[in-house]
Design a protein around this motif. Structure first.
Motif, mmCIF file in Angstrom:
data_model
loop_
_atom_site.group_PDB
_atom_site.id
_atom_site.type_symbol
_atom_site.label_atom_id
_atom_site.label_comp_id
_atom_site.label_asym_id
_atom_site.label_seq_id
_atom_site.Cartn_x
_atom_site.Cartn_y
_atom_site.Cartn_z
ATOM 1 N N GLN A 1 0.154 3.900 2.673
ATOM 2 C CA GLN A 1 0.492 3.481 4.042
ATOM 3 C C GLN A 1 1.999 3.463 4.248
ATOM 4 O OE1 GLN A 1 -1.646 -0.217 4.878
ATOM 5 N NE2 GLN A 1 -3.500 0.592 3.937
ATOM 6 N N GLU B 1 -9.472 -11.999 4.796
ATOM 7 C CA GLU B 1 -8.295 -11.719 5.627
ATOM 8 C C GLU B 1 -8.570 -11.981 7.106
ATOM 9 O OE1 GLU B 1 -6.915 -7.724 5.120
ATOM 10 O OE2 GLU B 1 -5.231 -7.952 6.515
ATOM 11 N N SER C 1 2.221 -9.342 7.416
ATOM 12 C CA SER C 1 1.030 -8.573 7.772
ATOM 13 C C SER C 1 0.051 -9.422 8.579
ATOM 14 C CB SER C 1 0.373 -8.083 6.476
ATOM 15 O OG SER C 1 -0.993 -7.886 6.642
ATOM 16 N N LEU D 1 -1.554 -8.317 12.221
ATOM 17 C CA LEU D 1 -2.972 -8.060 12.497
ATOM 18 C C LEU D 1 -3.700 -9.276 13.086
ATOM 19 C CD1 LEU D 1 -4.046 -5.868 9.431
ATOM 20 C CD2 LEU D 1 -3.647 -5.128 11.789
ATOM 21 N N HIS E 1 0.843 -1.209 0.000
ATOM 22 C CA HIS E 1 0.000 0.000 0.000
ATOM 23 C C HIS E 1 0.871 1.250 0.000
ATOM 24 C CE1 HIS E 1 -3.956 -1.879 1.150
ATOM 25 N NE2 HIS E 1 -3.140 -2.852 1.507
ATOM 26 N N ASP F 1 2.449 -6.140 2.032
ATOM 27 C CA ASP F 1 1.279 -5.488 2.631
ATOM 28 C C ASP F 1 1.684 -4.356 3.567
ATOM 29 O OD1 ASP F 1 -1.407 -4.950 2.943
ATOM 30 O OD2 ASP F 1 -1.753 -6.519 4.434
ATOM 31 N N ARG G 1 -11.050 -0.991 -2.298
ATOM 32 C CA ARG G 1 -10.315 -1.359 -1.067
ATOM 33 C C ARG G 1 -10.671 -2.783 -0.637
ATOM 34 N NH1 ARG G 1 -8.161 2.322 2.219
ATOM 35 N NH2 ARG G 1 -6.773 1.005 3.345
ATOM 36 N N PHE G 2 -11.922 -3.052 -0.448
ATOM 37 C CA PHE G 2 -12.456 -4.401 -0.248
ATOM 38 C C PHE G 2 -13.967 -4.282 -0.363
ATOM 39 C CE2 PHE G 2 -12.369 -4.613 4.798
ATOM 40 C CZ PHE G 2 -12.805 -3.312 4.883
ATOM 41 N N HIS H 1 -4.198 -11.866 0.562
ATOM 42 C CA HIS H 1 -4.451 -12.663 1.765
ATOM 43 C C HIS H 1 -5.058 -14.040 1.480
ATOM 44 C CE1 HIS H 1 -2.931 -9.505 4.230
ATOM 45 N NE2 HIS H 1 -3.763 -8.634 3.677
ATOM 46 N N HIS I 1 -8.656 -7.019 -1.611
ATOM 47 C CA HIS I 1 -8.404 -7.915 -0.476
ATOM 48 C C HIS I 1 -9.477 -8.997 -0.423
ATOM 49 C CE1 HIS I 1 -6.423 -4.124 0.881
ATOM 50 N NE2 HIS I 1 -5.532 -4.960 1.381
ATOM 51 N N TRP J 1 -7.823 -1.413 13.226
ATOM 52 C CA TRP J 1 -6.575 -0.801 12.738
ATOM 53 C C TRP J 1 -6.864 0.129 11.564
ATOM 54 C CZ3 TRP J 1 -4.423 -2.182 7.880
ATOM 55 C CH2 TRP J 1 -3.113 -1.758 7.649
ATOM 56 N N LEU J 2 -7.772 -0.292 10.667
ATOM 57 C CA LEU J 2 -8.142 0.578 9.539
ATOM 58 C C LEU J 2 -8.706 1.893 10.058
ATOM 59 C CD1 LEU J 2 -9.877 -1.905 7.026
ATOM 60 C CD2 LEU J 2 -7.702 -0.712 6.686
ATOM 61 N N LEU K 1 -7.870 -6.149 12.032
ATOM 62 C CA LEU K 1 -8.009 -5.391 10.795
ATOM 63 C C LEU K 1 -8.942 -4.177 10.870
ATOM 64 C CD1 LEU K 1 -7.620 -4.993 7.738
ATOM 65 C CD2 LEU K 1 -9.422 -6.684 7.373
ATOM 66 N N ILE L 1 -5.295 3.771 9.661
ATOM 67 C CA ILE L 1 -5.100 3.778 8.219
ATOM 68 C C ILE L 1 -5.940 4.823 7.500
ATOM 69 C CG2 ILE L 1 -5.355 2.333 6.144
ATOM 70 C CD1 ILE L 1 -2.824 1.939 8.024
ATOM 71 N N ALA M 1 0.303 -2.849 7.042
ATOM 72 C CA ALA M 1 0.030 -3.884 8.042
ATOM 73 C C ALA M 1 1.252 -4.779 8.148
ATOM 74 C CB ALA M 1 -1.204 -4.688 7.658
HETATM 75 N N1 GUN Z 1 -8.554 -4.650 3.943
HETATM 76 C C1 GUN Z 1 -9.096 -3.490 3.510
HETATM 77 N N2 GUN Z 1 -8.193 -2.501 3.523
HETATM 78 C C2 GUN Z 1 -7.065 -3.041 3.966
HETATM 79 C C3 GUN Z 1 -5.758 -2.523 4.191
HETATM 80 O O1 GUN Z 1 -5.468 -1.338 3.974
HETATM 81 N N3 GUN Z 1 -4.827 -3.391 4.643
HETATM 82 C C4 GUN Z 1 -5.105 -4.696 4.878
HETATM 83 N N4 GUN Z 1 -4.142 -5.501 5.326
HETATM 84 N N5 GUN Z 1 -6.315 -5.207 4.691
HETATM 85 C C5 GUN Z 1 -7.279 -4.391 4.238
#
Ligand code: GUN
Ligand code: ZN
Length: 473
Positions: free
Chosen positions: A84, A249, A323, A327, A81, A349, A216-217, A298, A246, A99-100, A96, A104, A352
Motif C-alpha cells: 500500500q 478494527e 489509520s 477509516l 503495509h 498502517d 490479511r484478516f 488495531h 488485523h 476502502w479495501l 474499512l 486497496i 490507511a
Molecule cells: N484489515 C484487513 N486488511 C486491512 C488493510 O489492508 N488495512 C487495514 N487498516 N485493515 C485491514
C-alpha cells in the motif's frame, strides 16, 4: 588513547531514550536525557557506552566524533503495509471494507508485475528510511516476486524487517488477483520462510531479516486455511517465525468487519479465530497462532477476555491511531488495554495511515487519547510516547534484547536529528516557552521534539552502528 585497531565512533548530541526494561506505565521513571551526551559505538556496531560527553572515558578520547542536535533510538513501526506504499491518502468511499474493495485490493494487484514490485520495494524502503523506522513489521504482498524485492532492498539498505506474504484464500471479486488456493497459500508461506527467515545471520535473535505467517484478516481466509496455518506455525514457531494480522478494527453495526467475522465463523470473539478456536461456538479447529512473536494490528474494539488472552500469550497490539482516524474506526481504549497487561506498540498502517513517521503517529496517539471520554481520557507523558515509538516496538517484535533503546551492549540503532533542517522544529525548540523547572523543561523539550518532528530533520539513520543507505529511485 583509543586502541590502534579500534574503529569505535562517538556521536555527540542531546540523547533521549527509555533505559532498562520498563512497562509503558513506568516509562517515565526510566527516561534518560543527556543534554550534551555521547554515544559510543564499537566496531561490532553495539553500544559501548552512553553518558555525558564531558565524562567520555579516556579510551575513546581520540575516536572520531559526529555531532547532531538530538540522538534518539530508531523508531519501530509495528504495522505497515508494503503493497500500500502508493495508496496513502486514497479516497476510499467509506470505512474499512469499502476502502479495501475500492482502493486497496486493486492497488495490491499491481505488485504481481516484477518491475512494478521492484520499484515499489525501493520506494517503500526509501520512505521508511526517511522516516527513521529502523525496524518494522511489514505486512507483505501476496506475490513472492514482490516479497523477494522487499527483502533484497531492505538487506541492501541495512534496515530491519519482519514480513510475510499477505495470505488470502477467499474474498470479493476485487481481490481475485490476490487469492490463491488453500494448499498453494501455505506452500508459498513455507517457501518464503525457508528462503528468507533469518537469512542474514541464521539466528532469529540476531537476524535483521525475518518472516511471519500473515493472513490479511479472518475474513480473507477460511477455517481450512487457519487450520493449515496453525499446523505450519507449530512446525516453525521454534525457529522464531512471527504471526501478524488485523484484529477488531471496524465495528460498524450489522455489516462492519467485526460483525462479519463473528457472523461468518460463529465464534464468540474475533481473537478466537487466531487462537485455534475458529469452529462454530468457538470450538477448537486447530493450533493457536498467538504468542510472543504475534502482533495484531488495531485491537480497537476488543472484549476483556480477548485482552486477557493476548496478555497471557504475550501477543502484542500494534496501535495505529492515524489509520483509525482515516477509516473512522474509533480508537483503541488506552487505559483499558494497558491495564490488561498487553504490550502496545505503534504502527503507521500505511496506507490507511497517511503518515510514515512514527513520531507523528505518537502525536496522533496523544491527541486521540486525550480526547477519550471521561475517565478514559489521558494526557500521555512524553516518555510514554517515546516508549511507544521505540522500546514497546522492540518488545512487540520480541527483539528487546537487541534494540529499542541505547543500553550498553545493544545494537546501535539510532537517529541523528538536526532542528535546523526543519524550520518549524527549530522555531518550536529554540523559541518556545519552557518551564523554569529543569525536569519539567526537559519533558517539554522531548514532547516538542517528538510531536513537532518532521522527516526532513532526520539527518542520518543507523542500524547496528552502520549508516543505512537509501536504494536508488
Ligand atoms: N484489515 C484487513 N486488511 C486491512 C488493510 O489492508 N488495512 C487495514 N487498516 N485493515 C485491514
Ligand atoms: Zn493494516
Amino acid at each position: 588513547m583509543s586502541h590502534p585497531m579500534s574503529t569505535a565512533r562517538v556521536y555527540r548530541a542531546h540523547i533521549f531514550h527509555i533505559a532498562g526494561s520498563p512497562t509503558q506505565g513506568s516509562a517515565a521513571a526510566n527516561l534518560a536525557s543527556i543534554p550534551d551526551g555521547a554515544l559510543v559505538v564499537d566496531d561490532s556496531g553495539r553500544v559501548a557506552w552512553t553518558g555525558p560527553f564531558a565524562d567520555l572515558p579516556a579510551q575513546w578520547a581520540d575516536s572520531p566524533v559526529t555531532r547532531a542536535d538530538y540522538l534518539l533510538p530508531g523508531f519501530i513501526d509495528a504495522h505497515i503495509h508494503y503493497p500500500q506504499a502508493y495508496a496513502t491518502a486514497a479516497h476510499g468511499g467509506g470505512q474499512l471494507l469499502e476502502w479495501l474493495d475500492h482502493c486497496i485490493f486493486p492497488t495490491e494487484g499491481q505488485y504481481a508485475d516484477p518491475d512494478f514490485a521492484d520499484r515499489a520495494a525501493r520506494y517503500f524502503t526509501r520512505r521508511r528510511l526517511a522516516a527513521g523506522s529502523t525496524a518494522a513489521m511489514v505486512f507483505g504482498s501476496a506475490f513472492p516476486v514482490a516479497q523477494d524485492a522487499l527483502y533484497r532492498h531492505t538487506l541492501a539498505a541495512g534496515l530491519r524487517v519482519v514480513s510475510g506474504r499477505g495470505v488470502q484464500t477467499v474474498g470479493p471479486a476485487t481481490a481475485s488477483a490476490l487469492i490463491t488456493g488453500e494448499s498453494e497459500a501455505i506452500d508459498l508461506v513455507a517457501d518464503e520462510i525457508d528462503r528468507w527467515h533469518a537469512v542474514d545471520t541464521g539466528d532469529p535473535r540476531t537476524a535483521r531479516i525475518q518472516v511471519g505467517i500473515v493472513p490479511r484478516f479472518s475474513l480473507s481466509v477460511t477455517p481450512t486455511t487457519l487450520a493449515a496455518m496453525g499446523e505450519l506455525y507449530e512446525e516453525v514457531r521454534g525457529r522464531g517465525v512471527y504471526f501478524h494480522s488485523h484484529l477488531n478494527e471496524n465495528n460498524r453495526p450489522g455489516d462492519g468487519e467485526i460483525a462479519a467475522v463473528l457472523g461468518t465463523y460463529g465464534v464468540d470473539t474475533y481473537l478466537d479465530t487466531y487462537d485455534g478456536l475458529f469452529l462454530p461456538g468457538s470450538r477448537r479447529g486447530g493450533a493457536s497462532l498467538l504468542g510472543r512473536r504475534s502482533v495484531l494490528a488495531h485491537g480497537v474494539h476488543s472484549q476483556d477476555s480477548e485482552l486477557a488472552r493476548m496478555a497471557d500469550t504475550g501477543t502484542s497490539i500494534a496501535h495505529c491511531p492515524t489509520s483509525q482516524l482515516f477509516l473512522g474506526s474509533g480508537t483503541m481504549p488506552w487505559r483499558r488495554t494497558l491495564d490488561a497487561g498487553v504490550t502496545v506498540a505503534l504502527g503507521t498502517d500505511i496506507g490507511a495511515g497517511d503518515e510514515w513517521l512514527i513520531s507523528r503517529v505518537a502525536g496522533d496517539c496523544y491527541k486521540v487519547h486525550i480526547s477519550e471520554d471521561g475517565e478514559s481520557g489521558i494526557a500521555l507523558h512524553p516518555a510514554e510516547l517515546l516508549y511507544a515509538a521505540t522500546l514497546a516496538g522492540a518488545r512487540a517484535l520480541d527483539m528487546e534484547h537487541a534494540f529499542g533503546n541505547l543500553d550498553t551492549g545493544k545494537d546501535a540503532d539510532f537517529l541523528l536529528i538536526d532542528k535546523d533542517l526543519w524550520e518549524p522544529l527549530h522555531g518550536m525548540l529554540t523559541m518556545g516557552i519552557r518551564s523554569d523547572d529543569e525536569d519539567e523543561a526537559t519533558l517539554e523539550e522531548l514532547f516538542t521534539l517528538l510531536v513537532g518532528l518532521r522527516q526532513p530533520a532526520i539527518r542520518e539513520v543507523y542500524v547496528q552502528g552502520r549508516r543505512a543507505v537509501a536504494p536508488p529511485l
